[in-house]
Design an enzyme around this catalytic site. Sequence first.
Site, PDB file in Angstrom:
ATOM      1  N   PRO A  55       6.498   2.857 -13.568  1.00 40.73           N
ATOM      2  CA  PRO A  55       5.432   2.647 -14.542  1.00 40.73           C
ATOM      3  C   PRO A  55       4.290   1.756 -14.050  1.00 40.73           C
ATOM      4  CG  PRO A  55       7.398   1.434 -15.162  1.00 40.73           C
ATOM      5  CD  PRO A  55       7.791   2.352 -14.035  1.00 40.73           C
ATOM      6  N   ASN A  56       3.110   2.162 -14.459  1.00 44.29           N
ATOM      7  CA  ASN A  56       1.848   1.442 -14.221  1.00 44.29           C
ATOM      8  C   ASN A  56       1.345   1.560 -12.784  1.00 44.29           C
ATOM      9  OD1 ASN A  56       1.666   0.371 -16.971  1.00 44.29           O
ATOM     10  ND2 ASN A  56       3.476  -0.800 -16.396  1.00 44.29           N
ATOM     11  N   ARG A  83      -5.520  -2.090 -11.106  1.00 47.41           N
ATOM     12  CA  ARG A  83      -4.505  -3.002 -11.651  1.00 47.41           C
ATOM     13  C   ARG A  83      -4.315  -4.198 -10.718  1.00 47.41           C
ATOM     14  NH1 ARG A  83       2.009  -2.022 -11.619  1.00 47.41           N
ATOM     15  NH2 ARG A  83       2.564  -3.911 -12.772  1.00 47.41           N
ATOM     16  N   TYR A 123      -1.892  -6.239  -5.922  1.00 46.05           N
ATOM     17  CA  TYR A 123      -1.420  -4.928  -5.450  1.00 46.05           C
ATOM     18  C   TYR A 123      -2.368  -4.236  -4.467  1.00 46.05           C
ATOM     19  CZ  TYR A 123       1.902  -5.503  -9.274  1.00 46.05           C
ATOM     20  OH  TYR A 123       2.898  -5.981 -10.094  1.00 46.05           O
ATOM     21  N   ASN A 146       9.611   3.033  -5.530  1.00 45.95           N
ATOM     22  CA  ASN A 146       9.062   1.800  -6.106  1.00 45.95           C
ATOM     23  C   ASN A 146       9.329   1.888  -7.604  1.00 45.95           C
ATOM     24  OD1 ASN A 146       7.708  -0.355  -7.125  1.00 45.95           O
ATOM     25  ND2 ASN A 146       5.883  -0.102  -5.844  1.00 45.95           N
ATOM     26  N   ALA A 161       8.335  -2.002 -12.846  1.00 52.70           N
ATOM     27  CA  ALA A 161       9.031  -2.908 -13.786  1.00 52.70           C
ATOM     28  C   ALA A 161      10.470  -2.472 -14.057  1.00 52.70           C
ATOM     29  CB  ALA A 161       8.248  -3.007 -15.087  1.00 52.70           C
ATOM     30  N   HIS A 175      13.659  -4.353 -12.682  1.00 55.05           N
ATOM     31  CA  HIS A 175      14.216  -5.604 -13.179  1.00 55.05           C
ATOM     32  C   HIS A 175      15.210  -5.430 -14.324  1.00 55.05           C
ATOM     33  CE1 HIS A 175      11.119  -6.982 -10.550  1.00 55.05           C
ATOM     34  NE2 HIS A 175      10.147  -6.516 -11.317  1.00 55.05           N
ATOM     35  N   ASP A 194      22.076   3.409 -12.243  1.00 60.41           N
ATOM     36  CA  ASP A 194      23.205   4.342 -12.210  1.00 60.41           C
ATOM     37  C   ASP A 194      22.809   5.656 -11.534  1.00 60.41           C
ATOM     38  OD1 ASP A 194      24.858   2.490 -13.374  1.00 60.41           O
ATOM     39  OD2 ASP A 194      24.921   3.447 -15.351  1.00 60.41           O
ATOM     40  N   GLU A 239      14.236   0.958  -1.452  1.00 56.04           N
ATOM     41  CA  GLU A 239      13.478   0.346  -2.544  1.00 56.04           C
ATOM     42  C   GLU A 239      12.265  -0.347  -1.942  1.00 56.04           C
ATOM     43  OE1 GLU A 239      15.821  -2.455  -4.832  1.00 56.04           O
ATOM     44  OE2 GLU A 239      14.010  -3.458  -5.599  1.00 56.04           O
ATOM     45  N   HIS A 242       8.402  -2.437  -2.653  1.00 53.49           N
ATOM     46  CA  HIS A 242       7.453  -3.108  -3.543  1.00 53.49           C
ATOM     47  C   HIS A 242       6.214  -3.466  -2.749  1.00 53.49           C
ATOM     48  CE1 HIS A 242      10.525  -3.448  -6.618  1.00 53.49           C
ATOM     49  NE2 HIS A 242      11.362  -3.792  -5.643  1.00 53.49           N
ATOM     50  N   LEU A 243       5.077  -3.317  -3.389  1.00 54.70           N
ATOM     51  CA  LEU A 243       3.813  -3.722  -2.766  1.00 54.70           C
ATOM     52  C   LEU A 243       3.775  -5.239  -2.625  1.00 54.70           C
ATOM     53  CD1 LEU A 243       1.858  -1.330  -5.058  1.00 54.70           C
ATOM     54  CD2 LEU A 243       1.646  -1.204  -2.578  1.00 54.70           C
ATOM     55  N   SER A 244       4.080  -5.919  -3.722  1.00 52.03           N
ATOM     56  CA  SER A 244       4.100  -7.383  -3.726  1.00 52.03           C
ATOM     57  C   SER A 244       5.484  -7.869  -3.315  1.00 52.03           C
ATOM     58  CB  SER A 244       3.760  -7.898  -5.134  1.00 52.03           C
ATOM     59  OG  SER A 244       4.794  -7.558  -6.040  1.00 52.03           O
ATOM     60  N   ARG A 256       6.956 -14.401  -7.293  1.00 53.08           N
ATOM     61  CA  ARG A 256       6.264 -14.217  -8.576  1.00 53.08           C
ATOM     62  C   ARG A 256       7.123 -14.720  -9.742  1.00 53.08           C
ATOM     63  NH1 ARG A 256       4.139  -8.344  -8.794  1.00 53.08           N
ATOM     64  NH2 ARG A 256       2.859  -9.275 -10.443  1.00 53.08           N
ATOM     65  N   ARG A 294      10.972 -11.282 -12.175  1.00 55.11           N
ATOM     66  CA  ARG A 294      10.841 -10.323 -11.072  1.00 55.11           C
ATOM     67  C   ARG A 294      11.804 -10.628  -9.918  1.00 55.11           C
ATOM     68  NH1 ARG A 294       6.072  -7.575 -12.479  1.00 55.11           N
ATOM     69  NH2 ARG A 294       4.602  -8.914 -13.548  1.00 55.11           N
TER      70      ARG A 294
HETATM   71  C1  DQA Z   1       6.135  -3.891  -8.100  1.00 54.49           C
HETATM   72  C2  DQA Z   1       6.668  -5.266  -8.530  1.00 54.49           C
HETATM   73  C3  DQA Z   1       7.193  -5.195  -9.964  1.00 54.49           C
HETATM   74  O1  DQA Z   1       7.647  -6.487 -10.359  1.00 54.49           O
HETATM   75  C4  DQA Z   1       6.102  -4.757 -10.909  1.00 54.49           C
HETATM   76  O2  DQA Z   1       6.626  -4.608 -12.210  1.00 54.49           O
HETATM   77  C5  DQA Z   1       5.383  -3.537 -10.470  1.00 54.49           C
HETATM   78  C6  DQA Z   1       5.111  -3.337  -9.051  1.00 54.49           C
HETATM   79  C7  DQA Z   1       5.480  -3.950  -6.702  1.00 54.49           C
HETATM   80  O3  DQA Z   1       5.274  -2.887  -6.110  1.00 54.49           O
HETATM   81  O4  DQA Z   1       5.130  -5.036  -6.213  1.00 54.49           O
HETATM   82  O5  DQA Z   1       4.946  -2.731 -11.279  1.00 54.49           O
HETATM   83  O6  DQA Z   1       7.248  -2.995  -8.011  1.00 54.49           O
END
Ligand code: DQA
Length: 143
Positions: A7-8, A15, A20, A70, A73, A76, A83, A97, A99-101, A106, A110
Amino acid sequence: MLVLNGPNLGRLGSREPEVYGSDTLADIGAKLEASVPDDVVIDLRQTDDEGVLIGWIHEAVDRGTPVVLNPAAFTHYSYGLRDAAALLKQAGIPLVEVHLSNPHTRETFRHTSVISGVASGVIAGFGAESYRLAIDWLLRPHG
Ligand code: DQA
């Protein structure tokens, strides 16, 4: 391989660019395509819907397709996604897995990933490079 985004992440570019980066997800996809050999298919997808993401993981299980994920959210708190990811592990299909950040620098919420325990590995904090590093690893032979 499947490169799945939660999501997002469809909002990348506008964003929180200070967190990011300024690339859109399409920009990231184009750079990934350009960095892999021609015979490697990058199937990049994004959804804000947990059920859709779980369905894509099931598809990967059924097809034996390696996954870069990725979970955004969902990382978490989504035990449903965990599963589903465990089905990949059970089938011996690699899951990275990404993550950009770096979530560990943070907010406290997270710092927990419910996905990492069933992932082959985790790459975080390198912006769009996190995806490329994950793909590099997936393209290497593993014993
Ligand atoms: C994220 C880190 C997550 O905590 C966050 O909710 C995201 C992006 C990252 O790519 O850094 O949406 O997965």
